[in-house]
Design a protein around this motif. Structure first.
Motif, short mmCIF file in Angstrom:
data_model
loop_
_atom_site.label_atom_id
_atom_site.label_comp_id
_atom_site.label_asym_id
_atom_site.label_seq_id
_atom_site.Cartn_x
_atom_site.Cartn_y
_atom_site.Cartn_z
N TYR A 1 0.81 -1.21 0.00
CA TYR A 1 0.00 0.00 0.00
C TYR A 1 0.85 1.27 0.00
O TYR A 1 0.41 2.30 -0.52
CB TYR A 1 -0.91 0.02 1.23
N LEU A 2 2.03 1.21 0.61
CA LEU A 2 2.79 2.43 0.88
C LEU A 2 4.14 2.50 0.15
O LEU A 2 4.80 3.53 0.21
CB LEU A 2 3.03 2.57 2.39
N VAL A 3 4.53 1.44 -0.54
CA VAL A 3 5.80 1.46 -1.27
C VAL A 3 5.58 1.30 -2.77
O VAL A 3 6.07 2.09 -3.58
CB VAL A 3 6.76 0.36 -0.76
N GLU A 4 4.81 0.30 -3.17
CA GLU A 4 4.66 0.00 -4.60
C GLU A 4 3.85 1.04 -5.38
O GLU A 4 4.21 1.37 -6.50
CB GLU A 4 4.04 -1.39 -4.77
N PRO A 5 2.74 1.61 -4.85
CA PRO A 5 1.98 2.57 -5.66
C PRO A 5 2.77 3.84 -5.95
O PRO A 5 3.45 4.39 -5.08
CB PRO A 5 0.76 2.88 -4.76
N ALA A 6 2.67 4.36 -7.16
CA ALA A 6 3.38 5.58 -7.55
C ALA A 6 2.90 6.78 -6.75
O ALA A 6 3.68 7.70 -6.48
CB ALA A 6 3.20 5.83 -9.05
N GLN B 1 -6.34 -1.51 -4.00
CA GLN B 1 -5.02 -2.09 -3.75
C GLN B 1 -5.15 -3.42 -3.02
O GLN B 1 -4.38 -4.36 -3.26
CB GLN B 1 -4.17 -1.11 -2.93
N SER B 2 -6.13 -3.52 -2.12
CA SER B 2 -6.36 -4.78 -1.41
C SER B 2 -6.76 -5.87 -2.39
O SER B 2 -6.26 -7.00 -2.31
CB SER B 2 -7.46 -4.59 -0.36
N LYS B 3 -7.63 -5.54 -3.34
CA LYS B 3 -8.04 -6.53 -4.33
C LYS B 3 -6.90 -6.89 -5.26
O LYS B 3 -6.70 -8.05 -5.60
CB LYS B 3 -9.23 -5.99 -5.14
N SER B 4 -6.12 -5.88 -5.64
CA SER B 4 -5.04 -6.12 -6.61
C SER B 4 -3.90 -6.93 -6.01
O SER B 4 -3.07 -7.46 -6.73
CB SER B 4 -4.51 -4.80 -7.16
N SER B 5 -3.85 -7.00 -4.66
CA SER B 5 -2.82 -7.81 -4.03
C SER B 5 -2.98 -9.28 -4.39
O SER B 5 -2.03 -10.06 -4.30
CB SER B 5 -2.88 -7.64 -2.50
N PHE B 6 -4.19 -9.65 -4.77
CA PHE B 6 -4.46 -11.04 -5.11
C PHE B 6 -4.68 -11.22 -6.62
O PHE B 6 -5.09 -12.26 -7.08
CB PHE B 6 -5.70 -11.53 -4.37
N GLN B 7 -4.43 -10.16 -7.38
CA GLN B 7 -4.65 -10.22 -8.82
C GLN B 7 -3.44 -9.62 -9.53
O GLN B 7 -2.55 -9.02 -8.91
CB GLN B 7 -5.91 -9.42 -9.21
N GLU B 8 -3.41 -9.75 -10.83
CA GLU B 8 -2.39 -9.07 -11.63
C GLU B 8 -2.71 -7.58 -11.62
O GLU B 8 -3.83 -7.18 -11.93
CB GLU B 8 -2.42 -9.58 -13.08
N LYS B 9 -1.77 -6.75 -11.23
CA LYS B 9 -2.09 -5.34 -11.08
C LYS B 9 -1.22 -4.46 -11.98
O LYS B 9 -0.13 -4.84 -12.38
CB LYS B 9 -1.91 -4.90 -9.62
N THR B 10 -1.72 -3.26 -12.24
CA THR B 10 -0.97 -2.29 -13.02
C THR B 10 0.13 -1.69 -12.14
O THR B 10 -0.13 -1.29 -11.01
CB THR B 10 -1.89 -1.18 -13.53
N ASP C 1 3.65 0.99 -11.77
CA ASP C 1 4.39 2.08 -12.39
C ASP C 1 5.78 1.57 -12.77
O ASP C 1 6.16 0.43 -12.47
CB ASP C 1 4.45 3.29 -11.44
N ILE C 2 6.57 2.39 -13.44
CA ILE C 2 7.84 1.95 -14.00
C ILE C 2 8.80 1.45 -12.93
O ILE C 2 9.51 0.44 -13.11
CB ILE C 2 8.49 3.09 -14.83
N HIS D 1 13.52 1.35 -3.34
CA HIS D 1 12.67 1.16 -4.51
C HIS D 1 13.09 2.10 -5.64
O HIS D 1 13.22 1.69 -6.80
CB HIS D 1 11.22 1.44 -4.09
N TYR D 2 13.32 3.36 -5.29
CA TYR D 2 13.75 4.35 -6.27
C TYR D 2 15.15 4.03 -6.81
O TYR D 2 15.43 4.25 -8.00
CB TYR D 2 13.76 5.75 -5.66
#
Length: 745
Positions: free
Chosen positions: A187-192, A403-412, A414-415, A531-532
């Protein structure tokens, strides 16, 4: 993706043949970048997976940096004017050392052909080593909050706390946050959108120190600019740090009206409202709110609005107009504890032999009072907490759900998240193991050493529950605004109602409920930096754990040494070792722990109406949310962040008006003026300037202390009279007699 490794099996770096594939630097298509403009301008979109990371140089320089920063920060923490040496100082200092080691150490390969093959010198000193050293050093930057508990028990209450018990409290509070940091990484690292502005200062500095750059005609490279700014900062700090200390707070209103209490209350930058005051000292600007150059302009504007409302509207109305809570009996700006007649409260008279509150003695001594401003800061702390929950639910609830749902799915992704996907992630079990082990050790310590810690086992579980609940909403606020609402007030409030009369239990509950959350935020911020900079997550994890353990031991060892060797440290008789932050911590332990919130903010106290701030904070974000829906064409409304605005004065006290005024001015010049009208200059130099100012201040501060301050060589003249507003601390109520103040009749 499958054949990349994390090099975590060996304590030193394997040889090149056993690393990740020796691919060349990879980069995304040129049109792909972060959707956050500041990130797109600052963070590189390239990666070289073949760079050695866990090198001997990293371990040696990282450990050295962590130990030195831990020692120096704790050493300077007890000063009247605390000095915080950031990881940026180490980030700069290790570059020549790393390059020296790369040029002098043997490149011989040890255990060649085996799984443990490594070399002391695997090649040139590289940026990934440098990032890990900085993260290692960051463990020793700032302060270790649990040291407050040790200091307050030993110096203010003068009670016993053993070194072993102190060590358990310090280590567990520092490491506990790893558990829920792992839970909230997605929730706090991966999202752009979670871009962590403070990290951009270090990213910019890494690039300046490692990327080759051609100097434009008549201009400077980023490295040259840093060196010039560093030298200027280093040379200048000799004035506010020693020769002309009044530069810390120039309160000209007091000079114009030297005999007026009213004028000095209004104009004092350190003891009053600070109207017209200014600080020409980088430590004044950055000491509590961090670097204003790293703060997004919308966050700076929110802090400015909140500060102006609380400091220049709410406080004067309550003090001068309504005389709320007998306001004029006490100073207008103070964290002191008073009797109803405006005298300092003698806390020692109400503590019994078992280190609990003596109710009969408290009745004889009389009720405890605090300044109206101090009461209001607790109120805005209540409001900021409820505003944080409501704001995150309204403005980020859908994102959290997605984000909770995408944790269990293929998600979009950022670079940067795409590029990090090639590395092995840290297994969730590692975080869970640390969490369970720390909770178990904490419960054991609190039960076995209950005579020293006072906190029962259920208090540990409740504190952890509060920390886990608030990590996500507060993490979102921090990741977007660079401002972190605190849990210190609500944790004190809860345990104070449930378990009153036990000051150490209250302090321990606060550090476990508040600092474990803050540590989780710190770990997540470091994860985002990695991450950066494309650091393997498992390597990051190892560095953070080891750095935290080393820093905990050094911080406590330094504090224990100072507490045992400096006579009357933290006492009122001291002029240098006054421990301002520890005194605020002590006052809070008296209010919330020893006496308890019911006798202060409940039905038995004078300040029960302050509880209405909880409701105010919960309602405020709703109005902003409705305004966004009603006027979607006005984009600026979306930038109104009520948790930051309401909680603007969360650091006051010990932070003062001049800290905020100068921070806001610098934030406006950087985040609005330069960013809007000189974007290219801002992109190249803004964050580098911030790092240079930090580093120059730190190195000169250390030099001044060990060359002059340690030997008590001082200059006594009017230019070293901080603030120059002696009457600002005086009450104005008739009949209140305070030493050094005129008596009103």
């Amino acid at each position: 993706m499958e054949d990349s490794t994390d090099q975590i099996t060996s304590p030193l770096i394997p040889s090149r043949s056993h690393e990740r594939p020796s691919s060349s630097s990879t980069s995304p298509p040129p049109e792909e970048n972060s959707p956050i403009p500041q990130v797109a301008l600052t963070v590189p979109t390239t990666d070289d997976p073949s760079l050695p990371v866990l090198t001997f140089r990293m371990w040696f320089l990282g450990t050295l940096s962590c130990v030195l920063l831990s020692f120096l920060n704790q050493f300077f923490w007890y000063r009247k004017e605390p000095l915080s040496i950031t990881a940026i100082s180490a980030q700069i200092a290790v570059v020549p050392l790393g390059r020296l080691m790369a040029s002098t150490l043997t490149d011989r390969i040890f255990f060649k052909g085996s799984r443990w093959e490594f070399s002391l010198n695997p090649g040139p000193f590289n940026v990934k080593e440098h990032v890990l050293i900085t993260i290692f050093a960051n463990s020793g930057a700032g302060s270790v909050y649990a040291i407050h508990v040790v200091t307050v028990v030993k110096t203010f209450y003068r009670q016993h706390m053993s070194f072993l018990v102190s060590l358990i409290v310090v280590v567990t509070t520092q490491v506990l946050g790893f558990g829920w940091a792992g839970i909230f990484r997605k929730y706090l690292v991966e999202p752009a959108a979670m871009w962590w502005p403070a990290n951009l200062v270090q990213v910019s500095l890494f690039r300046a120190l490692h990327e080759k750059e051609e100097r434009t005609k008549g201009g400077l490279t980023r490295t040259q600019f840093f060196v010039v700014a560093f030298i200027c900062s280093f040379a200048y700090y000799v004035f506010p740090g020693y020769l002309f200390q009044m530069l810390t707070s120039l309160s000209w209103v007091c000079w114009v009206f030297p005999t007026s209490i009213l004028a000095q209350q209004i104009g004092s930058g350190l003891y009053g409202l600070g109207l017209g005051s200014i600080g020409l000292d980088w430590s004044t600007i950055s000491s509590y709110l961090g670097s204003p150059l790293a703060s997004p302009w919308f966050a700076t504007a929110n802090v400015a609005v909140g500060f102006v409302f609380i400091m220049y509207i709410l406080t004067p109305i309550c003090y001068y107009w309504f005389n709320l809570y007998k306001a004029t009996t006490f100073p207008i700006f103070s964290d002191g504890l008073f009797t109803g007649k405006g005298q300092k409260y003698d806390i020692s008279t109400i503590v019994d032999s078992n280190f609990h509150l003596d109710p009969a003695a408290y009745t004889r001594q009389g009720e405890l009072y605090i300044s109206t401003f101090f009461a209001l800061t607790y109120g805005v702390g209540f409001a900021a907490l409820s505003a944080t929950i409501v704001h995150v639910a309204l403005f980020h609830g859908r994102e959290i759900w997605q984000q909770s749902k995408s944790s269990f799915q293929e998600k979009t992704m950022d670079i940067h998240t795409k590029m990090m996907s090639k590395y092995k992630q840290v297994p969730e079990q590692w975080f869970v193991l640390i969490l369970v082990a720390n909770i178990a050790l904490t419960i054991f310590a609190c039960e076995y050493y209950n005579d020293q810690l006072q906190l029962p086992w259920w208090g540990v579980l409740l504190a952890c529950g509060i920390a886990i609940f608030f990590t996500l909403p507060i993490g979102i606020i921090t990741a977007i605004t660079n401002q972190t609402p605190g849990l210190n007030i609500i944790t004190e409030y809860i345990i104070g109602y449930i378990y009153p009369g036990y000051p150490v239990a209250n302090m321990c509950f606060k550090v476990y409920g508040y600092i474990s959350m803050t540590q989780a935020i710190t770990f997540l911020q470091d994860f985002k930096l990695g991450h950066y900079m494309k650091i393997p997550p498992r390597t990051m994890f190892m560095t953070q754990v080891v750095g935290t353990l080393v820093a905990s031991v050094v911080y406590l060892g330094t504090a224990w040494w100072l507490l045992e060797t400096i006579p009357e440290i933290c006492s009122s008789s001291q002029s240098f070792w006054t421990c301002p932050s520890d005194r605020v911590f002590y006052d809070a332990s008296v209010i919330w722990g020893l006496i308890g919130p019911r006798r202060i903010f409940g039905d038995l106290g004078h300040y029960s109406s302050v509880n209405w701030f909880f409701l105010v904070g919960a309602i405020a974000p709703v109005f902003v949310w409705l305004a966004v829906k009603a006027f979607p064409q006005h984009e600026w409304i979306k930038l109104v962040n009520m948790p930051v605005l309401i909680g603007a004065t969360a650091y006051m006290p010990p932070a003062t008006a001049v800290n905020y005024i100068t921070w806001i001015i610098m934030g406006f010049l950087s985040g609005f003026v330069v960013y809007r009208y000189k974007p290219e200059w801002w992109r190249r130099h803004n964050y580098i300037l911030s790092g240079a100012l930090d580093a120059g201040l730190a190195f000169m501060g250390v030099l001044l202390y060990f060359s002059l301050g340690q030997h008590e060589i001082s200059l006594n003249w009017w230019g070293n009279d901080l603030d120059g507003c002696p009457l600002a601390q005086c009450p104005t109520a008739p009949g209140v007699s305070v030493e050094g103040c005129p008596l009103f009749t």
